[in-house]
Each structure stands twice: as structure tokens, then as C-alpha cells.
Design an enzyme around this catalytic site. Sequence first.
Site, PDB file in Angstrom:
ATOM      1  N   ARG A  79       6.748   0.235  -2.432  1.00 46.99           N
ATOM      2  CA  ARG A  79       5.460   0.889  -2.017  1.00 46.99           C
ATOM      3  C   ARG A  79       5.617  -0.033  -0.310  1.00 46.99           C
ATOM      4  O   ARG A  79       5.311   0.613   0.303  1.00 46.99           O
ATOM      5  CB  ARG A  79       4.154   0.565  -2.572  1.00 46.99           C
ATOM      6  CG  ARG A  79       2.273   1.055  -1.638  1.00 46.99           C
ATOM      7  CD  ARG A  79       1.857   1.333  -2.913  1.00 46.99           C
ATOM      8  NE  ARG A  79       1.501  -0.127  -2.804  1.00 46.99           N
ATOM      9  CZ  ARG A  79       0.119  -0.411  -3.771  1.00 46.99           C
ATOM     10  NH1 ARG A  79      -0.485   0.956  -4.317  1.00 46.99           N
ATOM     11  NH2 ARG A  79       0.134  -1.764  -3.923  1.00 46.99           N
ATOM     12  N   LYS A 181      -0.133  -0.702   2.391  1.00 44.46           N
ATOM     13  CA  LYS A 181      -1.338  -1.711   2.357  1.00 44.46           C
ATOM     14  C   LYS A 181      -1.481  -2.808   3.533  1.00 44.46           C
ATOM     15  O   LYS A 181      -0.446  -3.365   3.643  1.00 44.46           O
ATOM     16  CB  LYS A 181      -0.763  -2.212   1.123  1.00 44.46           C
ATOM     17  CG  LYS A 181      -1.575  -2.281   0.381  1.00 44.46           C
ATOM     18  CD  LYS A 181      -1.327  -2.833  -1.073  1.00 44.46           C
ATOM     19  CE  LYS A 181      -1.965  -3.738  -1.531  1.00 44.46           C
ATOM     20  NZ  LYS A 181      -3.591  -3.929  -1.999  1.00 44.46           N
ATOM     21  N   GLU A 217     -11.477   6.670  -1.932  1.00 45.93           N
ATOM     22  CA  GLU A 217     -11.692   5.881  -2.625  1.00 45.93           C
ATOM     23  C   GLU A 217     -12.518   4.356  -2.556  1.00 45.93           C
ATOM     24  O   GLU A 217     -14.275   4.474  -1.931  1.00 45.93           O
ATOM     25  CB  GLU A 217      -9.986   4.956  -2.776  1.00 45.93           C
ATOM     26  CG  GLU A 217      -9.455   4.625  -1.011  1.00 45.93           C
ATOM     27  CD  GLU A 217      -8.437   4.039  -0.992  1.00 45.93           C
ATOM     28  OE1 GLU A 217      -7.684   3.302  -2.462  1.00 45.93           O
ATOM     29  OE2 GLU A 217      -8.022   3.293  -0.232  1.00 45.93           O
TER      30      GLU A 217
END
Length: 338
Positions: A79, A181, A217
Amino acid sequence: MNIDWANLGFTYIKTPYRYISNYKDNKWDEGILSEDDTVKISECAGVLQYAQTCFEGLKSYRTVNNEVVCFRPDLNAKRMADSAKRLEMPIFPENRFIQAVIETIKANIDYVPPYGYGATLYIRPYMFGSNPVIGVKPANEYQFRIFTTPVGPYFKGGVKPLTIRVPDFDRAAPRGTGHIKAGLNYAMSLHAIVDAHNKGFDENMYLDPATRTKVEETGGANFIFVTKDNTVVTPKSNSILPSITRRSLLYVAENYLGLKTQEREILFDEVKEFQECALCGTAAVLSPVGKIVYNSEEINLPSGMQGMGEITKKLYDTLTGIQMGRITPPDGWLWKVE
Ligand code: PLP
Ligand code: COI
């Protein structure tokens, strides 16, 4: 070292060693472990001017057999590579990422909390553009670092269900970048989180910014819901972070608990039909939600405000049982550190 393992919150506690590798002239150096917890960079560094930075978060656990393990670092490595690509940063090779995570845990091994205190060692790999950049363009020098910090629960109050709200403005994560992120995404969510706390809510439920009808989210975790017939449902969206905890929970639901799962678009309008709701993430683990407020509408989940719903509890016990070595893990989930 004098740490009260049973009463840790989610705060930064400096540990002795951090990993540092620098990227210059198109290559990463071999990396070192350092006792220096400060960063010295140009006033014009790419990270300071244009927020060219991304990070990861994962945990190390001391198991019931007193082994030290790390949970699925290969998925964080992958990721972080995806985040780096999206931000025009060089990739820190995935095998080196895993190796560096394990080395950093080993160097701070006394800070992996003992088994049974509900505490873990949180690991924060991150990368930033370090050389001066004045026009809007990527840096050409970068630093990759990993620090660790022992942590307790992300939300105060243990397993007390949370009260969250839908803010009447967007998180303002640029469309299509919510799935990485990156520092800027989180900076843009700070106003929403401070505003939620000021109004007495634990977190925000972000809706999709294009239509404001679908559940996305929260600031630091994904959602899972449980239907009245015990199906585990989670939002499908390409603008939420692909949570490793969520992927793990869906696997646990199907393969350990024999439950049906669905990843699909979830309209806010159907949330009132669900039996249970919880937030899932490395930091949040699985935190139950009891109440969701959207303007004058108040949804009280049938699972209530006393504790975890029945399915949430089973998911929580199985996942943490795997992480703490009480339940046999699927192949490749636990990486042995020591
Ligand atoms: N969503 C956001 C915005 C997060 O910051 C996190 C935490 O990293 C998650 C979801 C959960 O992801 P993971 O389970 O990989 O920690
Ligand atoms: C994590 O769970 O690792 C996160 O990054 C969430 C939050 C602490 C930013």
C-alpha cells in the site's frame, strides 16, 4: 523504562531506535538505525511546501507464547508503494520495507508490550520529499523513516460504543486520492475531526462528496456493518483507504465464523436497517458504534450503547485471537520477529 502498559492511550512515546534511509541520485542508501529522533531538512523541502509525504501504520504483538510478531507487513509495503506512485515519489522496495520494519521492532523489542495488557507496538513507516522544491513539482531527494511507539486503545473508554455524526461538509480529500495514506488527505480532515469533538461526537462518518448519499469511511478507520440476518457488509468505494484490518475481518467472517460478507455501495438511507456498526483499522481495531447523527436524524443501532454487538464481538475476538497467537492464523498473516 517505566511504562504503565495497562493504561496506555494512543499517544507518542519515544522509543530508542528509528530506521532511516535516504534517496538521492535515483537510489536508496542502505539505511541505518539511529537514536536521533529529529529530522533536519531544508526550509523549502517538498514536504513542507506541497505536503509530498505518505505514511503507513501497522502493529507488532507479543503473543500468548511470548513470541513477538508483526501483522501482515507485506500488505503495508504494497500500500505504501501505491501511495508513493500516486504522489510521484520513489518506491521503497517492498522486501526492504518488511525487513526494515522487522529490524526496527527488534531494535525496540523491550517496548513491545507484554501479553495481556491490551497494548501493542504501533509502527509508523513514512516518507517525504526532503530537498528544496519551489515550483510545483516532485522532489528528487526523499527520506524514508520508521519509528515505533507503544499504544493502547485509539478511542478512550475501551469498548464503550461510539457516537459519530455526518458532518454537513466534506472531508475534502481530493476525489480519487482518498485511497492512499497521504499527509494532505489527513490534514484536510482535521477541521472535521476537531469540529466533531467540539460538538461531542467521537468521529465523523464521511459520505461520498459527489452525491453525499453513500457511506465512505471515518477519519482513521473503515466501516463494517452487520445486517439483521448476520451478513457482514462494508462499503465499496475507490476513494476510501483499502483497510488491511477490513480485508482481514472479511476473511475471518467467511472462513472462521462461516458468515456471509458483501462489499458493496451502502446508501446512508439504509444504515438505519443495520443491526450493528463498527469502525475497523490498525489503530481502531474494531470499535463499536452505537449512534449515528445526521442533522436532525438520529440512528440508534439495535446493538445498543452497552458494548459490542454479538457479531462484532465474535469478529473482534477472532481477529485479536489470531494476532495474539491464541488462534491459528491463516498462512502468511503473522511474521515472526523474535
Ligand atoms: N481509513 C483511514 C482513513 C485510515 O487512516 C486507516 C488506518 O490506517 C484505515 C482506514 C484502516 O486501515 P488499516 O486497517 O490498514 O489500518
Ligand atoms: C492506523 O490505523 O494505522 C492509522 O493510520 C489511523 C490513524 C492513527 C491515522
